[in-house]
Design an enzyme around this catalytic site. Sequence first.
Site, mmCIF file in Angstrom:
data_model
loop_
_atom_site.group_PDB
_atom_site.id
_atom_site.type_symbol
_atom_site.label_atom_id
_atom_site.label_comp_id
_atom_site.label_asym_id
_atom_site.label_seq_id
_atom_site.Cartn_x
_atom_site.Cartn_y
_atom_site.Cartn_z
ATOM 1 N N TYR A 1 0.828 -1.204 0.000
ATOM 2 C CA TYR A 1 0.000 0.000 0.000
ATOM 3 C C TYR A 1 0.867 1.261 0.000
ATOM 4 C CZ TYR A 1 -3.271 3.574 1.628
ATOM 5 O OH TYR A 1 -4.007 4.728 1.757
ATOM 6 N N ASP B 1 -10.583 9.284 4.548
ATOM 7 C CA ASP B 1 -9.267 9.933 4.500
ATOM 8 C C ASP B 1 -9.438 11.396 4.117
ATOM 9 O OD1 ASP B 1 -6.657 10.709 4.132
ATOM 10 O OD2 ASP B 1 -6.106 9.027 2.830
#
Length: 500
Positions: free
Chosen positions: A391, A415
Amino acid sequence: MMSLVRWMQPRDPRLAGRSVSTLCGVAAAVTVATAPLQHQHLRTGLVLAGGLILIVVVFSLLSRRLDASHELGWALGPFLAVAALVAIDLLTHDAALTAQVFLLFPALYGASQLAPIGATLLTGASVIGELVVVLVQLPLREAVVDGSYVIAALVTSAVLLGAASQRHARTVAQLERLAAVDSLTGLATRRVLEKAAAAALSDADGDAGTSLILMDVDDFKSINDTHGHAAGDDVLVQLAGRVLALSRSGDIVCRIGGDEIAMLLPGRAEASATDRAQRIAAAVEHEPFQLADGTELAVSVSVGRAHAPAGSADLRSLYASADADLYATKHGGPARPGPGSTRRTRRRHASRRGGVLEQVLVLGCSRTPIRPPGVTMGARRETILETIQQYVDLVATGSSADVVALYADGATVEDPVGSEVRTTREQIAEFYGALDGLEQSARLLHTRIAGNEAAFAFELVTKAGEQTYTLAPIDVMTFDDDGRILSMRAFWSGEDMLVS
């Protein structure tokens, strides 16, 4: 006329000045260097064009001194450059492709430095200049052929560079906004406060001086513990709204961090700050705060204020005085500037983290790894670690499709925390798509895994032009049995963004 002037202003005058200086310098240098190689009958024309070449050189030097205040210079300069190039070609009787190619330079400048309308106008001026050069000096058939090639190259280069420049400008604007605006409350960040305070405190003409108000929520930890962190966020958002409602034009309201909010009042006397602090405290207590579940919550704040005459203090001193007054308001008794204020801050932070610190100390004395009940350590942990590393690497150097492939079906992304939760693969792909094409690097800092959950910190560095943006978020993820991401929540705010 005013619209034309506005359209021709560069995004960044400093970078635009460098671009103009480079392009003009290259054009003048190549012209002068190749002059001896021209045919004899062209040398007379070169002498006549010498004055224009000198003007181009002078403009290339002056362009580095132009700033945003020279609006007329930025508006007329590019068009004068096109006219100078056309005049030089006509005076030297030079319609060869080697001479025409310099008409590409103004279009490149417009595509890289101007807004779309300005870039289009300058590209159009370059096209007109090219047509004048070839139609005046060449037979029609030859002029059409040469002009078609040069115009095709000119327009195509301008369009492609302009599209890339617009994407870059949008990315930079988004990064700057993240660095300036707190994602939860919408208030300014501490970085904005520091810049505004520096300007206000250095203003010798501000006879009233500058005032600063600090406030924090009383017993904010108990609100989070009793009603949940989402309720604490609701309180902060509503508090920000009430404080903004009491601000005036020129005031700067920012979130310092946690539950602490500051209001900078440039040009406001001490009496004005005292009155404003009292009104803020009264406005908070006057009406209960409404939580998402309908619960009404009585909230109060402690408020401190400080004042500095013009040129008499820096932000650190002003903040220390306001912090000391906040301490006195919260705990009673005289204000404690300097070390006393520092001790108060440490005690407050320690009280919030005391339980966690005690657990860390106890666990730190044990030589045996502590595992949650029913959790095994082995392949599963390695799979999660591998996914986390992938990631981090893909966020920096991979494509949005690569990042989305790490997520399981039905995954969610929040996010930063407090923003809209993305619940579909299309929304997640669109979110990570903003990273495509950026020059980035990333490194994993710390990782903690418990069962199918993990928290990790990583550093993401983004280069945009001459600026570098550094962010070190803390991401919390849950995983399925195959190590794919089920949910991701990123903890960071605009004030965590470092710009260099």
